[in-house]
Motif scaffolding. Structure first.
Motif, PDB file in Angstrom:
ATOM      1  N   THR A   1      -7.321  18.060  12.683  1.00  0.00           N
ATOM      2  CA  THR A   1      -6.984  19.282  13.399  1.00  0.00           C
ATOM      3  C   THR A   1      -8.059  20.323  13.117  1.00  0.00           C
ATOM      4  O   THR A   1      -8.786  20.230  12.133  1.00  0.00           O
ATOM      5  CB  THR A   1      -5.631  19.867  12.923  1.00  0.00           C
ATOM      6  OG1 THR A   1      -5.654  19.915  11.499  1.00  0.00           O
ATOM      7  CG2 THR A   1      -4.472  19.032  13.389  1.00  0.00           C
TER       8      THR A   1
ATOM      9  N   GLU B   1       0.947  21.676  16.329  1.00  0.00           N
ATOM     10  CA  GLU B   1       0.097  22.588  17.092  1.00  0.00           C
ATOM     11  C   GLU B   1       0.640  22.794  18.508  1.00  0.00           C
ATOM     12  O   GLU B   1       0.750  23.911  18.992  1.00  0.00           O
ATOM     13  CB  GLU B   1      -1.313  22.001  17.162  1.00  0.00           C
ATOM     14  CG  GLU B   1      -2.430  22.997  17.014  1.00  0.00           C
ATOM     15  CD  GLU B   1      -3.744  22.269  16.697  1.00  0.00           C
ATOM     16  OE1 GLU B   1      -4.304  21.670  17.631  1.00  0.00           O
ATOM     17  OE2 GLU B   1      -4.184  22.292  15.533  1.00  0.00           O
ATOM     18  N   GLN B   2       0.994  21.680  19.162  1.00  0.00           N
ATOM     19  CA  GLN B   2       1.495  21.773  20.535  1.00  0.00           C
ATOM     20  C   GLN B   2       2.840  22.480  20.587  1.00  0.00           C
ATOM     21  O   GLN B   2       3.137  23.214  21.522  1.00  0.00           O
ATOM     22  CB  GLN B   2       1.625  20.379  21.150  1.00  0.00           C
ATOM     23  CG  GLN B   2       0.284  19.737  21.458  1.00  0.00           C
ATOM     24  CD  GLN B   2       0.454  18.446  22.258  1.00  0.00           C
ATOM     25  OE1 GLN B   2       1.359  18.314  23.069  1.00  0.00           O
ATOM     26  NE2 GLN B   2      -0.418  17.492  22.023  1.00  0.00           N
TER      27      GLN B   2
ATOM     28  N   GLY C   1      -1.155  17.501  15.300  1.00  0.00           N
ATOM     29  CA  GLY C   1      -1.244  17.762  16.737  1.00  0.00           C
ATOM     30  C   GLY C   1       0.109  18.144  17.310  1.00  0.00           C
ATOM     31  O   GLY C   1       0.203  19.031  18.166  1.00  0.00           O
TER      32      GLY C   1
ATOM     33  N   ASN D   1       2.752  17.527  30.367  1.00  0.00           N
ATOM     34  CA  ASN D   1       3.044  18.940  30.202  1.00  0.00           C
ATOM     35  C   ASN D   1       3.220  19.637  31.540  1.00  0.00           C
ATOM     36  O   ASN D   1       4.107  20.451  31.722  1.00  0.00           O
ATOM     37  CB  ASN D   1       1.919  19.636  29.434  1.00  0.00           C
ATOM     38  CG  ASN D   1       1.937  19.229  27.976  1.00  0.00           C
ATOM     39  OD1 ASN D   1       2.908  18.640  27.521  1.00  0.00           O
ATOM     40  ND2 ASN D   1       0.866  19.533  27.272  1.00  0.00           N
TER      41      ASN D   1
ATOM     42  N   CYS E   1      -0.953  13.226  27.958  1.00  0.00           N
ATOM     43  CA  CYS E   1      -0.103  14.324  27.519  1.00  0.00           C
ATOM     44  C   CYS E   1      -0.229  15.531  28.417  1.00  0.00           C
ATOM     45  O   CYS E   1       0.727  16.230  28.685  1.00  0.00           O
ATOM     46  CB  CYS E   1      -0.431  14.692  26.074  1.00  0.00           C
ATOM     47  SG  CYS E   1      -2.107  15.223  25.868  1.00  0.00           S
ATOM     48  N   SER E   2      -1.435  15.794  28.912  1.00  0.00           N
ATOM     49  CA  SER E   2      -1.602  16.993  29.719  1.00  0.00           C
ATOM     50  C   SER E   2      -0.804  16.860  31.004  1.00  0.00           C
ATOM     51  O   SER E   2      -0.166  17.794  31.459  1.00  0.00           O
ATOM     52  CB  SER E   2      -3.080  17.215  30.019  1.00  0.00           C
ATOM     53  OG  SER E   2      -3.574  16.152  30.789  1.00  0.00           O
TER      54      SER E   2
ATOM     55  N   ALA F   1       8.932  18.620  18.519  1.00  0.00           N
ATOM     56  CA  ALA F   1       7.811  17.937  17.880  1.00  0.00           C
ATOM     57  C   ALA F   1       8.314  17.118  16.701  1.00  0.00           C
ATOM     58  O   ALA F   1       9.331  17.449  16.088  1.00  0.00           O
ATOM     59  CB  ALA F   1       6.771  18.948  17.397  1.00  0.00           C
TER      60      ALA F   1
ATOM     61  N   GLY G   1       3.558  24.089  24.197  1.00  0.00           N
ATOM     62  CA  GLY G   1       3.215  22.994  25.097  1.00  0.00           C
ATOM     63  C   GLY G   1       4.298  21.931  25.184  1.00  0.00           C
ATOM     64  O   GLY G   1       4.443  21.265  26.199  1.00  0.00           O
ATOM     65  N   VAL G   2       5.047  21.762  24.094  1.00  0.00           N
ATOM     66  CA  VAL G   2       6.130  20.782  24.102  1.00  0.00           C
ATOM     67  C   VAL G   2       7.399  21.447  23.597  1.00  0.00           C
ATOM     68  O   VAL G   2       7.356  22.452  22.892  1.00  0.00           O
ATOM     69  CB  VAL G   2       5.798  19.561  23.214  1.00  0.00           C
ATOM     70  CG1 VAL G   2       4.669  18.749  23.808  1.00  0.00           C
ATOM     71  CG2 VAL G   2       5.472  19.985  21.804  1.00  0.00           C
TER      72      VAL G   2
ATOM     73  N   SER H   1       2.274  26.215  20.223  1.00  0.00           N
ATOM     74  CA  SER H   1       1.697  26.839  21.411  1.00  0.00           C
ATOM     75  C   SER H   1       2.640  26.773  22.604  1.00  0.00           C
ATOM     76  O   SER H   1       2.323  27.269  23.679  1.00  0.00           O
ATOM     77  CB  SER H   1       0.372  26.161  21.764  1.00  0.00           C
ATOM     78  OG  SER H   1       0.617  24.849  22.193  1.00  0.00           O
TER      79      SER H   1
END
Lengths: 369, 316
Positions: free
Chosen positions: B278, A91-92, A88, A29, A25-26, A101, A97-98, A95
């Motif tokens: 989480t 969360e991403q 998750g 990104n 995933c990183s 979701a 990141g994606v 932030s």
């Protein structure tokens, strides 16, 4: 600036290539940051670039079909989806990141305000995936099993322990039920399937199922098995077993017909879509939300109340115009007849009804930069 | 060690010139050794740093328990119980197989058996898990039924017997098969290193084959057997996938080996809970990982101590 970013992304791409199975995933990104501008491929579609999403693993099979369909229609586009789980994914998304979701459960107040801050407006929430959860069983000589909600709750709560219990016989007078212990199989891992199943038990028989709506199995009764496949094989290989799993994975196992109103309804795509239609909207999810408080105790005939609804989160506006176009294009494809059919074929989900599609289109039209 | 040499002692070598190859080789071995230490330290630091917040976690992240210890204890119990069952089965079996290979079987058959046992170690753990859950477990159901019916007065077989056979005993059996090749391979090497003179001396005194093994082979290889068992224990403690697939796991303390309500293990619990964890929930899981790390470390450390002490005894 651009060259350094590209250079920085190169190891990321290498990692992505090396770890196909690991869903890097990183790396994905990093890619997203660099590929945002169009490359001008002449493919008949103006869209190009990379779109990154993350979230619920329940949507993974459907997402595979959507990605394949969207990418073949737009050859310049790459869509990534990392099935990290609902929490998750949210969360991403929050932030940044994606870009989108997938989530099985709705946002809480804190997450909603954080998402609104990230997006600049309330996030767009559309139900992308509705799938019936089948109650599967494996009893020698029983091909047809009808249960009401309270009996089902009793079986899974450990109050009904024999297959020839009067409560089961009452709804199955003709079945040849054995005098055998019930082995009730549940998910060993924290799962959206468990969450939705216990929500149903909690709604229809709160005095029998006293453990509420939970993602992780709350009591030490029955048998635990990991993932959907684990539950299915535990039910298949065991004797006198019962369990719950996504209907598309139920295979040849017997599927319980559940009492709704006066009728008994088995899991089917149509029956699952129907329950969404009769459900009221969930409160407090912002103005761009198509979120539902599922009417699990519905008496509507033909509706199957044990369903898993999974949502997609997106922003109304994105800093990058190309990103916005990509998200808009992908979501439009996803709720189109073609997209819904692809998901139904790949994952056994229920296609959204026309009224719902129309409403979702209205929300998607808002996406811009 | 004690082989008599007939050649005259070599003259003390002139101080060798430092060759580039020697320097490079020495350097690279030292770096290799250093990397292991750094990696181990890195893991320990990561586990500690990420695990500390778990000590302050509230009940919501600890599955309703009030303290981290109350959360971790059932998992630790399950881990140790599964590993103990595995060793109880694997150790005698492995020693038997190793003895057959080194002392009983004809050479050709011994080579074949040794090869097959080594092959067991190459099977991925997920394959063992699938086999345990889908084949061994269901096949054991009648056995579990019988045990709980006839020996149900023992807490170990209290039952009710599992309908799918995915019990602690099945998990222990699968772990035993997984630990078997490690223990066997080391025991086999050590048994075959028993000094020929010891064995012949025992036989010359009129010992039978079994008495010879008891008098000559076992005393010589005691430390080796212990370290082999400790390595097998390490495998059984840390095994994740097979246990997660086989065990019908709950976070409880239970001695019941044949029921479908079995205590989970640390590694299996991490694998099952991590995808949806989480926030502090992740820290809690990592902290249980730290517990497992410490236990595994202690096991390996004590194995080393036992081996070192016995070796000292042997040299004398």
């Amino acid at each position: 600036m651009k060259t350094t970013l590209r250079r920085a992304a190169k190891p990321g791409l290498a990692v992505l290539a090396l770890s196909v199975a690991l869903t890097a995933c990183s790396a994905a990104n990093e890619e997203g940051d660099t590929n945002a501008t169009g490359s001008g491929d002449d493919t008949g579609s103006s869209l190009s670039g990379t779109l990154n999403g993350a979230g619920a693993s329940s949507q993974e099979a459907a997402m595979g079909a959507w990605r394949a369909g969207f990418q073949s229609a737009n050859s310049g586009v790459t869509v990534n989806y990392d099935p990290v789980g609902s929490g998750g994914g949210r969360e991403q998304f929050i932030s940044g990141g994606v870009q989108f979701a997938g989530t099985d459960s709705l946002l809480d107040a804190e997450e909603l305000s954080a998402a609104a801050e990230q997006c600049g407006a309330d996030p767009i929430i559309i139900p992308s995936y509705v799938s019936p959860i089948a109650i599967i069983y494996n009893i020698d000589g029983v091909d047809d099993l009808k249960l009401d909600g309270a009996t089902l709750a009793g079986i899974f709560a450990g109050e009904i322990t024999k297959w020839n219990d009067p409560a089961i016989v009452a709804t199955n007078p003709d079945a040849d039920l054995p005098d055998a212990d019930i082995t009730a199989v549940h998910r060993a891992d924290d799962s959206g399937t468990t969450d939705n199943f216990t929500a149903y038990l909690d709604a229809v028989a709160p005095d029998v199922w006293t453990h509420g709506e939970v993602g992780e199995w709350p009591i030490t009764h029955g048998e635990a098995a990991p993932q959907t496949s684990g539950v299915v094989s535990a039910v298949t290989n065991g004797q006198n077993t019962i369990g719950y799993a996504d209907a598309s994975q139920a295979g040849d196992l017997g599927q319980v017909e559940v009492q709704v109103g006066e009728d008994f309804v088995g899991p089917s795509a149509e029956a699952a879509a129907k329950v969404l239609e009769v459900s009221p909207k969930a409160e407090g999810q912002g103005e761009n939300a198509m979120a539902y408080e599922l009417a699990r105790d519905t008496a509507e005939s033909g509706a199957y109340p044990i369903v898993l609804t999974s949502y997609l989160l997106a922003c109304e506006s994105y800093a990058d115009a190309n990103q916005a176009e990509l998200v808009k294009g992908f979501l439009t494809y996803l709720i189109s007849d073609e997209g819904q059919q692809a998901a139904a074929d790949a994952a056994g989900s229920a296609p959204l009804s026309d009224a719902l599609v129309e409403e979702a289109e209205g929300l998607i039209a808002k996406i811009g930069s | 060690m004690s082989a008599p040499t007939t050649s005259p002692p070599a003259p003390p070598p002139a101080r060798a010139k430092r060759r580039i190859g020697d320097v490079l080789f020495r350097g690279s071995t030292q770096v290799a050794a250093g990397i292991i230490l750094v990696a181990l330290a890195g893991v320990a630091i990561f586990l500690t740093a990420e695990g500390i917040p778990a000590l302050r976690a509230d009940a919501a992240h600890l599955a309703g328990e009030s303290t981290f210890l109350a959360y971790a204890w059932p998992l630790l119990f399950g881990t140790l119980l599964a590993a103990f069952i595995a060793l109880l089965i694997a150790t005698p079996l492995a020693i038997g197989v190793a003895l057959a290979i080194s002392h009983y079987a004809p050479r050709r058959l011994a080579n074949l058996v040794g090869y097959v046992i080594d092959l067991l170690a190459a099977v991925p753990s997920v394959v063992y898990g699938l086999w345990g859950a889908n084949v061994l477990g269901p096949a054991m159901v009648p056995v579990y039924r019988w045990l709980s019916e006839h020996l149900g007065f023992l807490p170990l077989f209290a039952g009710p017997a599992s309908g799918g056979g995915r019990t602690m005993l099945t998990a222990g059996l699968v772990l035993a098969i997984m630990a078997l090749p490690i223990i066997t391979a080391i025991c086999r090497e050590i048994f075959s290193q028993t000094p020929r003179l010891h064995e012949e001396a025992a036989l010359a005194l009129g010992a039978t084959r079994w008495e010879m093994i008891r008098m000559a082979v076992f005393p010589y290889s005691r430390s080796g057997i212990v370290s082999a068992v400790m390595l097998g224990l390490g495998r059984a403690l840390g095994e994740t996938m097979a246990v997660a697939l086989v065990l019908s796991a709950f976070r409880i303390v239970s001695w019941d080996l044949v029921s479908g309500t079995a205590p989970s293990t640390i590694a299996a619990n991490i694998a099952l809970s991590f995808p949806e964890a989480t926030g502090v929930g992740v820290n809690v899981l990592i902290a249980t990982g730290l517990v497992l790390f410490v236990i595994t470390f202690a096991v390996n450390f004590s194995a080393r101590m036992i081996v070192a002490r016995s070796e000292k005894g042997l040299v004398r």
